[in-house]
Design a protein around this motif. Sequence first.
Motif, short mmCIF file in Angstrom:
data_model
loop_
_atom_site.label_atom_id
_atom_site.label_comp_id
_atom_site.label_asym_id
_atom_site.label_seq_id
_atom_site.Cartn_x
_atom_site.Cartn_y
_atom_site.Cartn_z
N SER A 1 68.95 5.23 -30.37
CA SER A 1 70.19 5.56 -31.10
C SER A 1 69.94 6.63 -32.16
O SER A 1 70.80 7.48 -32.40
CB SER A 1 70.76 4.32 -31.76
OG SER A 1 71.07 3.38 -30.78
N SER A 2 68.74 6.60 -32.77
CA SER A 2 68.47 7.59 -33.82
C SER A 2 68.42 9.01 -33.23
O SER A 2 68.82 9.98 -33.88
CB SER A 2 67.14 7.27 -34.51
OG SER A 2 66.14 7.13 -33.54
N ASP A 3 67.98 9.13 -31.95
CA ASP A 3 67.94 10.45 -31.30
C ASP A 3 69.35 10.98 -31.02
O ASP A 3 69.57 12.19 -30.98
CB ASP A 3 67.16 10.39 -29.98
CG ASP A 3 65.68 10.12 -30.21
OD1 ASP A 3 65.23 10.25 -31.36
OD2 ASP A 3 64.99 9.77 -29.23
N VAL A 4 70.32 10.04 -30.79
CA VAL A 4 71.70 10.47 -30.56
C VAL A 4 72.19 11.23 -31.79
O VAL A 4 72.79 12.30 -31.69
CB VAL A 4 72.62 9.26 -30.26
CG1 VAL A 4 74.08 9.70 -30.13
CG2 VAL A 4 72.17 8.54 -28.99
N GLU A 5 71.88 10.69 -32.97
CA GLU A 5 72.29 11.34 -34.22
C GLU A 5 71.61 12.71 -34.35
O GLU A 5 72.25 13.69 -34.75
CB GLU A 5 71.95 10.45 -35.43
CG GLU A 5 72.81 9.20 -35.52
CD GLU A 5 74.31 9.49 -35.35
OE1 GLU A 5 74.82 10.41 -36.04
OE2 GLU A 5 74.96 8.81 -34.52
N LEU A 6 70.32 12.78 -34.00
CA LEU A 6 69.60 14.07 -34.07
C LEU A 6 70.26 15.10 -33.16
O LEU A 6 70.43 16.26 -33.53
CB LEU A 6 68.13 13.90 -33.66
CG LEU A 6 67.25 13.01 -34.54
CD1 LEU A 6 65.84 12.94 -33.97
CD2 LEU A 6 67.20 13.56 -35.97
N GLU A 7 70.65 14.65 -31.96
CA GLU A 7 71.27 15.60 -31.02
C GLU A 7 72.62 16.07 -31.54
O GLU A 7 72.96 17.24 -31.44
CB GLU A 7 71.42 14.96 -29.63
CG GLU A 7 71.88 15.99 -28.59
CD GLU A 7 72.04 15.43 -27.18
OE1 GLU A 7 71.60 14.29 -26.93
OE2 GLU A 7 72.60 16.15 -26.34
N LYS A 8 73.39 15.14 -32.12
CA LYS A 8 74.71 15.52 -32.66
C LYS A 8 74.55 16.58 -33.75
O LYS A 8 75.39 17.45 -33.91
CB LYS A 8 75.42 14.30 -33.25
CG LYS A 8 76.05 13.40 -32.20
CD LYS A 8 76.83 12.29 -32.89
CE LYS A 8 77.41 11.32 -31.88
NZ LYS A 8 78.02 10.16 -32.53
N GLN A 9 73.46 16.48 -34.52
CA GLN A 9 73.24 17.46 -35.59
C GLN A 9 72.60 18.75 -35.08
O GLN A 9 72.35 19.67 -35.85
CB GLN A 9 72.33 16.84 -36.66
CG GLN A 9 72.97 15.71 -37.44
CD GLN A 9 71.93 14.86 -38.15
OE1 GLN A 9 70.86 15.35 -38.51
NE2 GLN A 9 72.24 13.59 -38.35
N GLY A 10 72.31 18.81 -33.77
CA GLY A 10 71.75 20.03 -33.20
C GLY A 10 70.24 20.12 -33.37
O GLY A 10 69.63 21.14 -33.06
#
Length: 474
Positions: A365-374
């Motif tokens: 889930s933490s990687d989803v946030e990283l991807e959303k932030q580019g």
Amino acid sequence: MEYLKIFKQKSFSCALSEPIDETLKLHLLREDGQEDLTFALWIPSEGKNRFTAIIKEVIFPEKGDRNVHGNVSYNYEYLLRVCRTALKKGYGVALLHSHPISFGWQGMSDDDKSTEMKTFVNAFSTTELPFVGMTLGNDGYWSSRIWYYGEDEDIIYKWSESVKVVGKKLQPFFNDKILPATKPNGQTIRTVNVWGEEQNDDITRLRVGVIGLGSVGSVVCEMLARMGISKFVLIDYDTVKKHNLDRLCGVFKDDIGERKIDVIKRNIEKSSTSNNLEIEIADKHIANEVAYRLSLDCDVLFSCVDKPWGRYILNHIAYAHLIPVIDGGISIEFDDNKKLNFADWTVHTVSPGRPCLHCLNAYHSSDVELEKQGLLEDTSYIQGLPDNHHLKNRENISPFSFNLASMEVLHFMALVANLVEPEYYGEQKYRFKHGFLSRNYDVECEKNCDFTNHVGVGDSIFELFFSENEEPKS
Ligand SMILES: [Zn+2]
Ligand SMILES: [Zn+2]
């Protein structure tokens, strides 16, 4: 009028989960051979070209709610109670009844039509949503239609193209008048011999979406095209790069710089054994509304994305919209001396009744946030990570991804053809280092899992990610 416009453009379908289908069959297919009925509530799931009504919950009749006597009828109080509940929850009203001595897709009798028309008037005046009528044949075959107001406030209905029961298996019931079966043309004799002509009629009518057209997605498309699948949705926002050529199926030097969706579409057209191929494409991230809605037109989705956000969204679609997702991922690790620690590839089918991608740890889930932030495309961020961090993983070789693609299509066969025991098709992991396939079917979702607790919620819980013209940062 809003719905008149929708149903002029879009086809209609219904979907229900396996447990709801089971309780409905127990109630509607009576031992005494009489017709019976029940009300239910539905939620919209709106795709680009198809509008699906998901049967969310059943409100069974209580004592005195209906009269079982040849042609079953309900009492007005029962309908009022259902309409009040529907209004409170923001759901639509559906009436379901059985035809005890009939088989296959059912038409409507004059009695059916007048009952459904009257029910629509009451249901619409309370909920302002169309009304869904469904019939169950004695063989468990579902048929359905949706009622709404026409041009001059006249009452009209539209037949569904299909009804789907979704769980560990996918059981489609097709309306032959709207979606006729494609008869095999001699190119697929050996394929049809595997699952028989009757199942071939169903399997080749499914609309299949492939999200991500890389080293796994391109191979999945090649296999599906050869198997006779005729309706494809392809979603990928990337172009062919030089460093893809060691792993993409049917992609050559001349294709460098072209959009993957165009190249793979062309490949499917060349490899297809179907006489009526239809391919829809979107060069968008699945988080973009255009791609998201297009995926809701599908009956099965292949998750061949290599990033976490796409997996997260597809996990949501599998449960909320009752569209099974077949997902796979490759995980490779080397030690500091460049010696292989492991190379594993994992495949899962996610659908109601099975554990979700989040609880299977198919993404962080933490990687989803990283991807959303580019940040996953930010070279300085990635360079700053430790050397063996999973986000730095840049090794792969075509036999790994081709094997994974084949395992994913085997999961597809387990889902749609009655050939295997679906219970055995939990998580499967191939361990290259040790040369064996391990199976894991003990995983269950966490009690408070957001995904399995929202089965069939359709568009009622909708996270809009991007509008049409926005692009993700990646
Ligand atoms: Zn009837
Ligand atoms: Zn879960």
